[in-house]
Design an enzyme around this catalytic site. Structure first.
Site, mmCIF file in Angstrom:
data_model
loop_
_atom_site.group_PDB
_atom_site.id
_atom_site.type_symbol
_atom_site.label_atom_id
_atom_site.label_comp_id
_atom_site.label_asym_id
_atom_site.label_seq_id
_atom_site.Cartn_x
_atom_site.Cartn_y
_atom_site.Cartn_z
ATOM 1 N N ASN A 1 25.053 42.062 38.729
ATOM 2 C CA ASN A 1 24.637 41.573 37.414
ATOM 3 C C ASN A 1 23.432 40.644 37.604
ATOM 4 O O ASN A 1 23.575 39.531 38.111
ATOM 5 C CB ASN A 1 25.813 40.829 36.771
ATOM 6 C CG ASN A 1 25.490 40.308 35.379
ATOM 7 O OD1 ASN A 1 24.335 40.314 34.956
ATOM 8 N ND2 ASN A 1 26.498 39.845 34.687
ATOM 9 N N CYS B 197 22.450 36.720 29.711
ATOM 10 C CA CYS B 197 22.362 38.158 30.024
ATOM 11 C C CYS B 197 21.774 38.975 28.877
ATOM 12 O O CYS B 197 21.392 40.129 29.070
ATOM 13 C CB CYS B 197 23.732 38.706 30.400
ATOM 14 S SG CYS B 197 24.470 37.856 31.796
ATOM 15 N N HIS C 197 23.681 46.459 29.389
ATOM 16 C CA HIS C 197 23.642 45.375 30.370
ATOM 17 C C HIS C 197 24.530 45.747 31.553
ATOM 18 O O HIS C 197 25.639 46.260 31.377
ATOM 19 C CB HIS C 197 24.141 44.084 29.716
ATOM 20 C CG HIS C 197 24.310 42.967 30.691
ATOM 21 N ND1 HIS C 197 23.332 42.627 31.603
ATOM 22 C CD2 HIS C 197 25.351 42.119 30.928
ATOM 23 C CE1 HIS C 197 23.764 41.617 32.337
ATOM 24 N NE2 HIS C 197 24.990 41.295 31.950
HETATM 25 N N1 ACO Z 1 38.645 39.565 45.485
HETATM 26 C C1 ACO Z 1 39.968 39.740 45.541
HETATM 27 N N2 ACO Z 1 40.803 39.314 44.592
HETATM 28 C C2 ACO Z 1 40.271 38.668 43.534
HETATM 29 C C3 ACO Z 1 38.898 38.447 43.418
HETATM 30 C C4 ACO Z 1 38.079 38.920 44.436
HETATM 31 N N3 ACO Z 1 36.725 38.769 44.432
HETATM 32 N N4 ACO Z 1 38.662 37.790 42.269
HETATM 33 C C5 ACO Z 1 39.857 37.612 41.677
HETATM 34 N N5 ACO Z 1 40.831 38.137 42.452
HETATM 35 C C6 ACO Z 1 42.257 38.173 42.191
HETATM 36 C C7 ACO Z 1 42.686 37.140 41.176
HETATM 37 O O1 ACO Z 1 42.886 35.893 41.811
HETATM 38 C C8 ACO Z 1 43.961 37.742 40.661
HETATM 39 O O2 ACO Z 1 44.981 37.490 41.568
HETATM 40 P P1 ACO Z 1 46.468 37.117 41.052
HETATM 41 O O3 ACO Z 1 46.907 38.314 40.261
HETATM 42 O O4 ACO Z 1 47.206 36.904 42.321
HETATM 43 O O5 ACO Z 1 46.279 35.890 40.209
HETATM 44 C C9 ACO Z 1 43.685 39.241 40.684
HETATM 45 O O6 ACO Z 1 42.582 39.425 41.612
HETATM 46 C C10 ACO Z 1 43.311 39.836 39.348
HETATM 47 O O7 ACO Z 1 42.328 38.993 38.743
HETATM 48 P P2 ACO Z 1 41.751 39.275 37.340
HETATM 49 O O8 ACO Z 1 40.782 38.169 36.995
HETATM 50 O O9 ACO Z 1 42.860 39.569 36.380
HETATM 51 O O10 ACO Z 1 40.952 40.629 37.581
HETATM 52 P P3 ACO Z 1 40.193 41.534 36.539
HETATM 53 O O11 ACO Z 1 40.679 42.914 36.640
HETATM 54 O O12 ACO Z 1 40.114 40.883 35.181
HETATM 55 O O13 ACO Z 1 38.733 41.537 37.144
HETATM 56 C C11 ACO Z 1 36.571 40.583 36.776
HETATM 57 C C12 ACO Z 1 38.009 40.333 37.233
HETATM 58 C C13 ACO Z 1 35.941 41.587 37.695
HETATM 59 C C14 ACO Z 1 35.814 39.273 36.859
HETATM 60 C C15 ACO Z 1 36.594 41.122 35.327
HETATM 61 O O14 ACO Z 1 37.408 40.324 34.514
HETATM 62 C C16 ACO Z 1 35.227 41.183 34.739
HETATM 63 O O15 ACO Z 1 34.369 41.911 35.189
HETATM 64 N N6 ACO Z 1 34.991 40.461 33.651
HETATM 65 C C17 ACO Z 1 33.705 40.462 33.019
HETATM 66 C C18 ACO Z 1 32.982 39.330 33.532
HETATM 67 C C19 ACO Z 1 31.510 39.590 33.689
HETATM 68 O O16 ACO Z 1 31.044 40.681 33.859
HETATM 69 N N7 ACO Z 1 30.784 38.500 33.656
HETATM 70 C C20 ACO Z 1 29.425 38.569 33.875
HETATM 71 C C21 ACO Z 1 28.687 37.762 32.939
HETATM 72 S S1 ACO Z 1 28.917 38.282 31.318
HETATM 73 C C22 ACO Z 1 28.199 39.621 31.221
HETATM 74 O O17 ACO Z 1 27.208 39.783 31.850
HETATM 75 C C23 ACO Z 1 28.797 40.629 30.395
#
Ligand code: ACO
Length: 322
Positions: free
Chosen positions: A279, A113, A249
């Site tokens: 993304n 990225c 980004h």
């Molecule tokens: N739909 C519904 N529920 C979901 C989904 C979904 N798509 N995905 C995960 N969940 C659930 C999980 O299973 C979890 O359930 P549980 O509490 O029963 O275990 C709950 O939602 C919370 O999950 P978390 O992973 O804690 O959610 P979080 O608030 O951290 O959000 C996310 C997850 C959106 C992936 C976030 O961590 C994020 O954006 N991280 C950055 C990752 C990123 O952007 N990566 C891209 C590449 S790197 C870059 O470009 C910067």
């Protein structure tokens, strides 16, 4: 002294839109969860017969047209991509051939990225040192090809697209500074853990998928992208108030908002496309730049801070005067 200037921008998005409601039919998720946690409403997905070079070509043609140059003026091509059409030759060589250019160097850079920031850094150095005078710098991805569409934690985040800029040698700076960093100890937090040399059978079986520790990546992205704003401003002896636009980004609206808040850059000055593009990895920053140039928000003479963060981890920034 010779500097590089952005003299044209272009971008391309595939036609197919994948909305959050479409995803509701594919995995156990819902529109509200995706919008609240990521800010993403839809993303574009390349057609089955469309490859990264096809997206790169369309974005490049628009950038070349906007720059008002001929293809033959280009003496350097760099494509930032994680999703090359082929193992080799590079996507940059494929693009060079499509554009009917023969001879000048064409190569890919891979910093996921952050790839566009690395490509811009390299192209700027080629121009500053007199090794090139007119560079085509592209970020292009078909990230949808390395996503497990049954994994709700990752498949909601990514999309396909391409963005491009033409950089030209000039007596006045354009690109004021570039900054790039990597720290490979975080290699397992965001990766596709297979490749040509390792577990190639999984690539053959179509099982080369992105894995991610979302929370860790989130924290790191906010810290690195906030710190590099300070590093960039310090290098140019500039204050936050002098930045006209921030183009971070586009991974997640919560990351973008947290970076803007920490950097004390008001949200009206932050370009956001993640809601419609998701993304797009290396394409995200040049896509957002082109959108804001074409809709008239970014004007000649303004100062734009671009920044990227991704797997590796790798991260980078550039301060440019348009
Ligand atoms: N739909 C519904 N529920 C979901 C989904 C979904 N798509 N995905 C995960 N969940 C659930 C999980 O299973 C979890 O359930 P549980 O509490 O029963 O275990 C709950 O939602 C919370 O999950 P978390 O992973 O804690 O959610 P979080 O608030 O951290 O959000 C996310 C997850 C959106 C992936 C976030 O961590 C994020 O954006 N991280 C950055 C990752 C990123 O952007 N990566 C891209 C590449 S790197 C870059 O470009 C910067």
């Amino acid at each position: 002294m010779t500097f590089s200037r952005v003299i044209g921008t272009g971008s391309y998005l595939p036609e197919k839109r994948l909305t959050n409601s479409d995803l509701e039919r594919m995995v156990d998720t819902n529109d509200e969860w995706i919008r609240i946690r990521t800010g993403i409403c839809e993303r574009r997905i390349a057609a089955d017969d469309q490859f990264t070079c096809d997206l790169a070509e369309q974005a490049s043609l628009k950038a070349i047209e906007a720059a008002g140059i001929n293809n033959s003026d280009i003496d350097l091509i760099i494509v930032a991509t994680t999703t090359a059409d082929q193992v080799f030759p590079s996507t940059a060589c494929l693009l060079q051939h499509r554009l009917g250019i023969e001879g000048p160097p064409a190569f890919d850079v891979q910093a996921v990225c952050a790839g566009f920031m690395f490509a811009l850094d390299v192209a700027d150095k080629f121009i500053k040192t007199g090794s090139a005078r007119c560079a085509l710098v592209v970020g292009a991805e078909t990230f949808s090809r390395i996503i497990d569409w049954t994994d709700r934690r990752t498949c909601i985040l990514f999309g396909d697209g391409a963005g491009a800029v033409v950089l030209k040698a000039d007596n006045e700076p354009g690109v004021l500074s570039t900054h790039i960093h990597s720290d490979g100890k975080y290699k397992d937090l965001l990766c596709v853990p297979v490749g040509v040399s390792k577990n190639y059978n999984l690539v053959h079986q179509g099982q080369a998928y992105t894995t991610m520790e979302g929370g860790e990546v989130f924290r790191w992205a906010v810290t690195a992208m906030s710190d590099i704003i300070d590093e960039t401003l310090l290098a140019n002896n500039m204050s936050k108030e002098e930045i006209d636009w921030l183009i971070p980004h586009q991974a997640n609206i919560r990351i973008i908002n947290a970076v803007g808040k920490r950097a004390k850059i008001p949200s009206e000055k932050v370009i956001v496309t993640v809601d419609r593009h998701g993304n797009t990895s290396a394409a995200s920053v040049p896509l957002a730049l082109d959108e804001a140039v074409r809709d008239g928000r970014i004007k000649p003479g303004e100062h734009i801070l671009l920044e990227g963060f991704g797997g590796g981890f790798s991260w980078g920034s550039a301060l440019i005067r348009m």
